[in-house]
Design a protein around this motif. Structure first.
Motif, PDB file in Angstrom:
ATOM      1  N   GLN A   1       0.834  -1.211   0.000  1.00 31.57           N
ATOM      2  CA  GLN A   1       0.000   0.000   0.000  1.00 31.57           C
ATOM      3  C   GLN A   1       0.865   1.256   0.000  1.00 31.57           C
ATOM      4  N   SER A   2       1.898   1.242   0.839  1.00 29.09           N
ATOM      5  CA  SER A   2       2.727   2.433   1.018  1.00 29.09           C
ATOM      6  C   SER A   2       3.520   2.750  -0.245  1.00 29.09           C
ATOM      7  N   VAL A   3       4.025   1.696  -0.883  1.00 28.23           N
ATOM      8  CA  VAL A   3       4.809   1.903  -2.096  1.00 28.23           C
ATOM      9  C   VAL A   3       3.903   2.434  -3.215  1.00 28.23           C
ATOM     10  N   ARG A   4       2.688   1.913  -3.278  1.00 30.44           N
ATOM     11  CA  ARG A   4       1.738   2.446  -4.275  1.00 30.44           C
ATOM     12  C   ARG A   4       1.426   3.906  -4.011  1.00 30.44           C
ATOM     13  N   GLN A   5       1.290   4.229  -2.721  1.00 26.28           N
ATOM     14  CA  GLN A   5       1.014   5.610  -2.347  1.00 26.28           C
ATOM     15  C   GLN A   5       2.192   6.506  -2.748  1.00 26.28           C
TER      16      GLN A   5
ATOM     17  N   ASP B   1       9.852 -10.311  -2.052  1.00 26.24           N
ATOM     18  CA  ASP B   1       8.587  -9.572  -1.992  1.00 26.24           C
ATOM     19  C   ASP B   1       8.809  -8.072  -2.173  1.00 26.24           C
ATOM     20  N   THR B   2       9.845  -7.565  -1.517  1.00 22.65           N
ATOM     21  CA  THR B   2      10.101  -6.127  -1.585  1.00 22.65           C
ATOM     22  C   THR B   2      10.453  -5.718  -3.016  1.00 22.65           C
ATOM     23  N   VAL B   3      11.309  -6.501  -3.650  1.00 23.16           N
ATOM     24  CA  VAL B   3      11.690  -6.210  -5.031  1.00 23.16           C
ATOM     25  C   VAL B   3      10.452  -6.233  -5.934  1.00 23.16           C
ATOM     26  N   GLU B   4       9.626  -7.260  -5.733  1.00 21.43           N
ATOM     27  CA  GLU B   4       8.418  -7.405  -6.545  1.00 21.43           C
ATOM     28  C   GLU B   4       7.473  -6.226  -6.382  1.00 21.43           C
ATOM     29  N   ILE B   5       7.283  -5.834  -5.127  1.00 23.22           N
ATOM     30  CA  ILE B   5       6.370  -4.727  -4.831  1.00 23.22           C
ATOM     31  C   ILE B   5       6.862  -3.433  -5.487  1.00 23.22           C
ATOM     32  N   LEU B   6       8.174  -3.191  -5.398  1.00 22.53           N
ATOM     33  CA  LEU B   6       8.736  -1.983  -5.998  1.00 22.53           C
ATOM     34  C   LEU B   6       8.592  -2.016  -7.519  1.00 22.53           C
TER      35      LEU B   6
ATOM     36  N   ARG C   1       6.498  -3.803  -9.396  1.00 22.91           N
ATOM     37  CA  ARG C   1       5.104  -3.742  -9.834  1.00 22.91           C
ATOM     38  C   ARG C   1       4.579  -2.311  -9.792  1.00 22.91           C
ATOM     39  N   ALA C   2       5.027  -1.542  -8.782  1.00 25.69           N
ATOM     40  CA  ALA C   2       4.552  -0.168  -8.662  1.00 25.69           C
ATOM     41  C   ALA C   2       5.388   0.794  -9.509  1.00 25.69           C
ATOM     42  N   GLY C   3       6.501   0.317 -10.033  1.00 24.85           N
ATOM     43  CA  GLY C   3       7.370   1.206 -10.792  1.00 24.85           C
ATOM     44  C   GLY C   3       8.027   2.260  -9.912  1.00 24.85           C
ATOM     45  N   VAL C   4       8.401   1.865  -8.709  1.00 22.00           N
ATOM     46  CA  VAL C   4       9.048   2.796  -7.780  1.00 22.00           C
ATOM     47  C   VAL C   4      10.507   2.369  -7.598  1.00 22.00           C
TER      48      VAL C   4
END
Ligand code: C2E
Ligand code: MG
Ligand code: MG
Ligand code: MG
Length: 288
Positions: free
Chosen positions: A97-101, A137-142, A144-147
């Protein structure tokens, strides 16, 4: 007291402790499914650059909207989540959620807004450090969000890393090598082994609120000032940035700026709030 209430009344040695036990039990049974029911939400508290007063990022702080008890702070349920293992999926959810934000904020800044691209701080429980999926997971989340990784800072408490062996530090090191910042949270509350700092993959020290408390009154406690001054100079000589927590007054902010702290966080600037609040704060900064 219980006796004078008379006869066959239930005798409670400590009624408050008993109420706590009941609530605790109620929370324990409701917690495992709370994530699926969508009862968690995140508030964001700005991180302010002491040099120029601009908002540079925000810390994500999770809350639980409990159907019976209302909004519960993390101190009420994080220990339970750690105990039951829910902390791993919950922590992953907070991160996502936070990374998307953060992505949304960064897009807003690009779109003609004169603000610095905001960064996001997310708290990491010691239990997450031993989760083998943490780095992946962290790499994936980043991704996926393009961050970019350098938009993320993971906060780990000093006590979680006390006596940490290399296996525990390995995932943090890998994340740090990728460009994720690691902050040492609540610094100064544990057995601050200053020599230990050198072997930790951290780039930011978050000075605990207990240090800033002595600066609330005027004149500030001279011993507190000396201690903070010493920590800041040590941190800077180790190439660590210093963030201070719990800044509640302008006098504190001024003092901490003079002492050389880099970033501040606290009620003086803003309480934790919904993400839209950050838009307003950065807008104010950008326009004057
Ligand atoms: P923390 O990471 O040290 O977060 C700072 C706490 O200080 C927050 O409490 C914040 O609301 C509070 N605070 C901020 N400014 C001020 C101020 O000026 N004065 C005072 N008195 N307090 C201030 P909160 O939100 O209750 O969070 C408590 C702790 O729960 C956090 O401490 C963190 O360790 C943990 N936590 C929060 N969210 C998460 C999460 O997503 N995952 C994990 N594992 N832990 C979390
Ligand atoms: Mg924190
Ligand atoms: Mg903290
Ligand atoms: Mg703290």
């Amino acid at each position: 007291r219980a006796k004078s209430a008379g006869g066959n009344r239930f005798e409670l040695a400590d009624p408050e402790a008993d109420a706590r036990t009941i609530t605790r039990h109620g929370l324990t049974t409701a917690l495992p499914t709370a994530l699926d029911r969508g009862e968690f939400f995140i508030e964001y508290q700005p991180l302010v650059h002491l040099g120029d007063g601009s908002v540079r990022g925000a810390e994500a702080l999770v809350r639980w909207l409990h159907p019976q008890h209302g909004v519960l702070g993390p101190d009420r349920f994080i220990p339970l989540a750690e105990h039951t293992g829910l902390i791993v999926p919950l922590g992953r959810w907070v991160l996502e959620q936070s990374v998307r934000q953060a992505r949304e904020w960064r897009e807003m800044c690009g779109a003609g807004r004169a603000c610095a691209p905001l960064r996001i701080n997310v708290n990491l429980s010691p239990c997450q450090l031993t989760d083998p999926g943490l780095v992946r997971d962290t790499v994936e989340i980043l991704e996926r969000a393009g961050v970019e990784p350098d938009a993320l800072c993971l906060e780990v408490t000093e006590s979680a890393l006390i006596g940490a062996d290399d296996d525990l530090l390995k995932p943090l090191r890998r994340l740090a090598d990728m460009g994720v910042d690691i902050a040492l949270d609540d610094f100064g509350t544990g057995y601050s082994n200053l020599a230990n700092l050198r072997r930790l993959p951290v780039s930011i020290l978050k000075l605990d609120r207990s240090f800033t408390r002595g600066m609330q009154q005027f004149p500030a406690d001279p011993v507190d000032l000396k201690i903070v001054e010493g920590i800041v100079s040590l941190a800077h000589s180790l190439d660590l940035a210093v963030t201070v927590e719990g800044v509640e007054t302008g006098a504190q902010a001024e003092q901490l700026k003079v002492l050389g702290c880099d970033t501040a966080q606290g009620w003086y600037y803003a309480r934790p709030g919904p993400p839209e609040r950050l838009h307003e704060l950065t807008l104010v900064d950008a326009t004057g």
